[in-house]
Design a protein around this motif. Structure first.
Motif, short mmCIF file in Angstrom:
data_model
loop_
_atom_site.label_atom_id
_atom_site.label_comp_id
_atom_site.label_asym_id
_atom_site.label_seq_id
_atom_site.Cartn_x
_atom_site.Cartn_y
_atom_site.Cartn_z
N ARG A 1 -7.48 -0.25 -3.15
CA ARG A 1 -6.75 0.84 -3.46
C ARG A 1 -5.27 1.01 -3.21
O ARG A 1 -4.20 1.97 -3.54
CB ARG A 1 -7.26 2.28 -2.84
CG ARG A 1 -8.56 2.15 -2.67
CD ARG A 1 -8.94 3.14 -1.56
NE ARG A 1 -9.26 3.13 -0.47
CZ ARG A 1 -9.97 2.33 -0.01
NH1 ARG A 1 -10.85 1.78 -0.31
NH2 ARG A 1 -9.83 1.82 1.56
N GLY A 2 -3.99 0.35 -2.52
CA GLY A 2 -3.22 0.20 -1.64
C GLY A 2 -3.13 1.57 -0.79
O GLY A 2 -3.81 1.75 0.21
N ALA A 3 -1.31 1.09 -0.82
CA ALA A 3 -0.97 1.83 1.05
C ALA A 3 -0.10 3.72 0.13
O ALA A 3 0.09 3.74 -1.02
CB ALA A 3 -0.02 1.37 1.53
N ASN A 4 -1.08 4.69 1.38
CA ASN A 4 -0.36 6.04 0.27
C ASN A 4 1.24 6.36 0.90
O ASN A 4 1.85 6.71 0.24
CB ASN A 4 -1.20 7.01 1.27
CG ASN A 4 -2.60 6.50 0.78
OD1 ASN A 4 -3.38 6.41 1.68
ND2 ASN A 4 -3.45 6.96 -0.52
N ALA B 1 6.72 -4.14 -2.37
CA ALA B 1 5.87 -2.85 -1.83
C ALA B 1 5.63 -1.81 -3.04
O ALA B 1 4.38 -1.29 -3.19
CB ALA B 1 7.67 -1.54 -1.61
N ASN B 2 5.84 -2.66 -3.48
CA ASN B 2 5.70 -1.37 -5.22
C ASN B 2 3.76 -1.56 -6.00
O ASN B 2 3.51 -1.34 -6.19
CB ASN B 2 6.56 -1.97 -6.71
CG ASN B 2 7.68 -1.09 -6.32
OD1 ASN B 2 8.47 -0.16 -5.40
ND2 ASN B 2 9.18 -1.65 -7.00
N LYS B 3 4.23 -3.25 -5.40
CA LYS B 3 2.92 -3.76 -5.28
C LYS B 3 1.70 -3.10 -5.12
O LYS B 3 0.06 -2.92 -5.56
CB LYS B 3 2.19 -5.45 -5.65
CG LYS B 3 3.31 -5.87 -6.72
CD LYS B 3 3.07 -7.62 -6.75
CE LYS B 3 3.77 -7.91 -7.92
NZ LYS B 3 3.49 -9.87 -7.79
N ALA B 4 1.89 -2.73 -3.61
CA ALA B 4 0.92 -2.37 -2.69
C ALA B 4 1.04 -1.26 -2.55
O ALA B 4 0.27 0.30 -1.39
CB ALA B 4 2.09 -2.58 -1.36
#
Length: 335
Positions: free
Chosen positions: A222-225, A239-242
Motif C-alpha cells: 500500500r505504501g505510506a499515507n 519517498a515518491n515510490k513509498a
C-alpha cells in the motif's frame, strides 16, 4: 558605578553579532552587557534560563539566512521566567521559539528576551528548563508539517526519512502519539534511538538500496499515507515510490535543489507535496504550535530531547562549533 549597574554589566549579557562572517573561524561573538529592558505595551520581558543552539542559529550568524538583520542577538528557542509585562504573567515559567527571534529581531542567547504578550505560553510541567529550552525548532517544524499535511491518524502509516535527526525524531514522536504506524528510515543499524510511545519499524538505508520497495513490503504494497522527508533530494525518489495513493510528502530541507520529477506518477498517485519553512513562522505562531503539544509533554506521550551539554555565554563559540560540526547532541546556553 552603582551596585545595580555593576550587577548588570557583570552578569546580564547578550551575545551580539555585528556583521556576516565568511566562516566560523571569522565569526565574532561579543558577550555585551545587557541592562534589563522595560516591557513595551503589549509585551513582556523573559529572563532566559536556557536557550538551545540550533544549526539555523549558527548559520544565521554566518549570513546564510537572507532575512537576518545586523547587528542582533541570535537564538530562536528559549525557556525562562517572565520578569515584567502583564501582571498575570509575572513570575510564570514560559517556553517558546520563533522564526523571527534571533533572525529579524534580537533573540534568546541573552539574559533577557522581549516578546509580544501573545507569544507567552506556559512551560510544560514536569520538564526542566534545559529541556524546555531545546524543544522549540525541531518540534515546531515537525508539528507544522503535520498540521499542513493533515495530522496523522490511527490506521495510517507515517514514513519518516532522516529519523535520526531532531526534526525526524520529533515527527516520529508526534505520529506515534497519534496512533499511526511509524516507519523510521535512518542510516545506522539497530532500533530507533529516540523516544516513541508506540512501536517503530526501522529501515537501515545503508543496507536497503531500495527504501521505497522496503516500505511497500512492510505495508503490504500500500505504501505510506504521510511521508516526512527531512532530508530532501537524497530521499526524493525513494519517498515518491513509498507513497500510497493520495499520500502527502513533507519537505523541510534539501541538498540538491533540482530533482527528477515524474509528473505522470505524481498526478496518477493523487499526491500532495507540502513545503515547510519554520523561519516564516513568527514567535506568536511558533509558541501556539508548542502550546498544542504541551499536554503531550505533560502526560509523557511526548518527551523533550536529552540535553547533552550546557554552556555559559562566554563559551558560546564552543557550543556553536559543536553544533556546526554536525553533532547530534542537543546543547543549550544558560545565559
Amino acid at each position: 558605578m552603582s551596585t545595580a549597574a555593576m550587577h548588570t554589566s557583570h552578569n546580564s549579557r547578550a551575545l551580539r553579532v555585528n556583521e556576516k562572517a565568511a566562516n566560523l573561524d571569522a565569526l565574532q561573538l561579543e558577550a555585551a552587557p545587557q541592562p534589563e529592558p522595560t516591557a513595551p505595551t503589549g509585551h513582556a520581558v523573559v529572563q532566559v534560563a536556557a536557550a538551545a543552539v540550533n544549526p539555523s542559529d549558527v548559520k544565521a550568524t554566518l549570513g546564510l539566512m537572507p532575512q537576518a538583520v545586523w547587528p542582533r542577538t541570535p537564538g530562536r528557542d528559549f525557556a525562562g521566567t517572565v520578569v515584567s509585562g502583564p501582571a498575570e504573567w509575572i513570575g510564570r515559567e514560559v517556553y517558546g521559539s520563533g522564526g523571527d527571534i534571533g533572525i529579524t529581531r534580537d533573540g534568546s542567547h541573552a539574559r533577557y528576551l522581549v516578546l509580544p504578550e501573545a507569544a507567552l505560553r506556559a512551560k510544560p510541567q514536569g520538564i526542566s528548563m534545559d529541556e524546555a529550552g531545546a524543544v522549540g525548532v525541531p518540534f515546531v517544524t515537525a508539528y507544522e508539517g503535520f498540521r499542513r499535511s493533515g495530522m496523522p491518524q490511527a490506521g495510517q502509516t507515517v514514513l519518516v526519512l532522516g529519523a535520526n535527526g531532531k526534526v525526524g525524531q520529533a515527527a516520529v514522536q508526534l505520529a506515534s502519539q497519534a496512533g499511526a504506524r511509524v516507519i523510521a528510515v535512518q542510516r545506522r543499524a539497530g532500533p530507533f534511538e529516540g523516544f516513541a510511545c508506540g512501536p517503530v519499524d526501522v529501515i537501515d538505508a545503508r543496507h536497503h538500496a531500495d527504501v521505497g520497495a522496503q516500505v511497500r513490503e512492510l505495508t503490504g504494497g500500500r505504501g505510506a499515507n504521510i511521508v516526512y522527508n527531512t532530508v530532501g533530494s537524497a530521499y526524493f525518489e525513494a519517498a515518491n515510490k513509498a507513497m500510497a495513493k493520495g499520500a502527502t510528502q513533507i519537505f523541510i530541507a534539501t541538498h540538491e535543489r533540482a530533482v527528477p520529477f515524474d509528473i505522470f506518477a505524481f498526478y496518477r498517485g493523487m499526491h500532495t507535496f507540502v513545503g515547510i519553512d519554520s523561519l516564516a513562522m513568527d514567535c506568536v505562531a511558533s509558541t501556539a504550535q508548542l502550546d498544542a503539544m504541551r499536554e503531550g509533554f505533560e502526560r509523557g506521550t511526548l518527551k523533550p530531547f536529552p540535553v547533552a551539554r550546557h554552556f555559559r555565554l562566554d563559551e558560546a563559540m564552543d557550543a556553536y562549533r559543536l553544533v556546526l560540526s554536525g553533532s547530534t547532541d542537543r546543547v543549550v546556553l544558560r545565559p
